[in-house]
Design an enzyme around this catalytic site. Sequence first.
Site, PDB file in Angstrom:
ATOM      1  N   ARG A 164     -19.736  -9.726 -19.976  1.00  0.00           N
ATOM      2  CA  ARG A 164     -18.527 -10.526 -19.723  1.00  0.00           C
ATOM      3  C   ARG A 164     -17.278  -9.830 -20.263  1.00  0.00           C
ATOM      4  O   ARG A 164     -16.336 -10.473 -20.711  1.00  0.00           O
ATOM      5  CB  ARG A 164     -18.652 -11.935 -20.333  1.00  0.00           C
ATOM      6  N   SER A 234     -19.980 -22.065 -17.006  1.00  0.00           N
ATOM      7  CA  SER A 234     -20.411 -21.780 -18.381  1.00  0.00           C
ATOM      8  C   SER A 234     -19.179 -21.535 -19.248  1.00  0.00           C
ATOM      9  O   SER A 234     -18.438 -20.577 -19.032  1.00  0.00           O
ATOM     10  CB  SER A 234     -21.319 -20.554 -18.409  1.00  0.00           C
ATOM     11  N   GLU A 330     -16.305 -18.031 -22.999  1.00  0.00           N
ATOM     12  CA  GLU A 330     -16.137 -17.220 -21.793  1.00  0.00           C
ATOM     13  C   GLU A 330     -14.814 -17.556 -21.122  1.00  0.00           C
ATOM     14  O   GLU A 330     -14.153 -16.700 -20.528  1.00  0.00           O
ATOM     15  CB  GLU A 330     -17.306 -17.486 -20.847  1.00  0.00           C
TER      16      GLU A 330
END
Length: 337
Positions: A164, A234, A330
């Site tokens: 990520r 998420s 995130e």
Amino acid sequence: MSVQENVLLAPLTTLGVGGAARFFSEAKSVDEVIAALGEAKRRGLGVAVLGGGSNTLVPDAGVDGFVLRIAIPGIEHVEERDDALLVVGAGVAWDAVVLEASARQLWGIENLASIPGTAGAAPVQNIGAYGVEFASVFAWAEAVERASGEVVRISARDAAFGYRESVFKREDAWVVTRVALKLSHTGTPNIAYKDLALARERGVSLTTPREIAEAVRTIRAEKMPAKGIGSAGSFFKNPVITSEAYAALRVRFPGLVGFESSEGVKVPLAWILDHALGMRGFTCGPVRLHEKQPLILTTLPGATEADIEACVHEVRARVYEATNIEIEREVETLIAR
């Protein structure tokens, strides 16, 4: 290129919270991106780049700067000797790219079906799901350099992808305008991920990119919140810990699985939230950890950034107390820089 003032940003994000942009412009071409960056510089304002708004938290106070929404269209198919390139405008919805690849029977991104957001955001976050990361198909990106206004091409080597993570995210020096994906005419189904393996056991055919993509869409739809409920997918990253830390946690939580990587052992935060902490469906006012997938944070109408931050703080504190793991988010807060 037109510039608007005091544009409410909440409707442009999937979380549906936050205030207004002091100045706002939507760019549908590279020239409009360059013009918008120049206009922001002329006004002495920082710039915040907005794509599909699916991984974005807007402050309640809004953004005191210039918000540039990227809406560059277009998908170009380029045949190569053994493979094919899809060259995609940064404003194209990511799942439209997966649909295009599947329709052409091109392998590589079928496991990334139904991820919200735009193609331009995909390399920034190095999106990933069901055992596949965007980095595995990235060929290059064209981007406008913020400081100079010049168009540059960034290779896979220079993108410095991580979990990520990417150079686009760490340095925030460019506005991505086009992305090229290197896909294959031949491939092997990547269906080792538990949900896909279970689908195959139920008799679901998973032999083509189209079939796998459709199966992924079905799996994701079953886990996602109902229509009308805000969500950014998420909200947190799965933590990556040392082998020693993982072994110690396995003693306390025998069901905890781990996935070896070059950076350590990645552990599923959803499992920790659910089985170790019993936080599936955990509620903080209008903010909730989704009962079907606790890694997903949801919002009800009227929720604020402050509500989300309070819930995030509580979740992080409980995870740390139970596991000694500092979890990272995130979702990014939209800030003009």
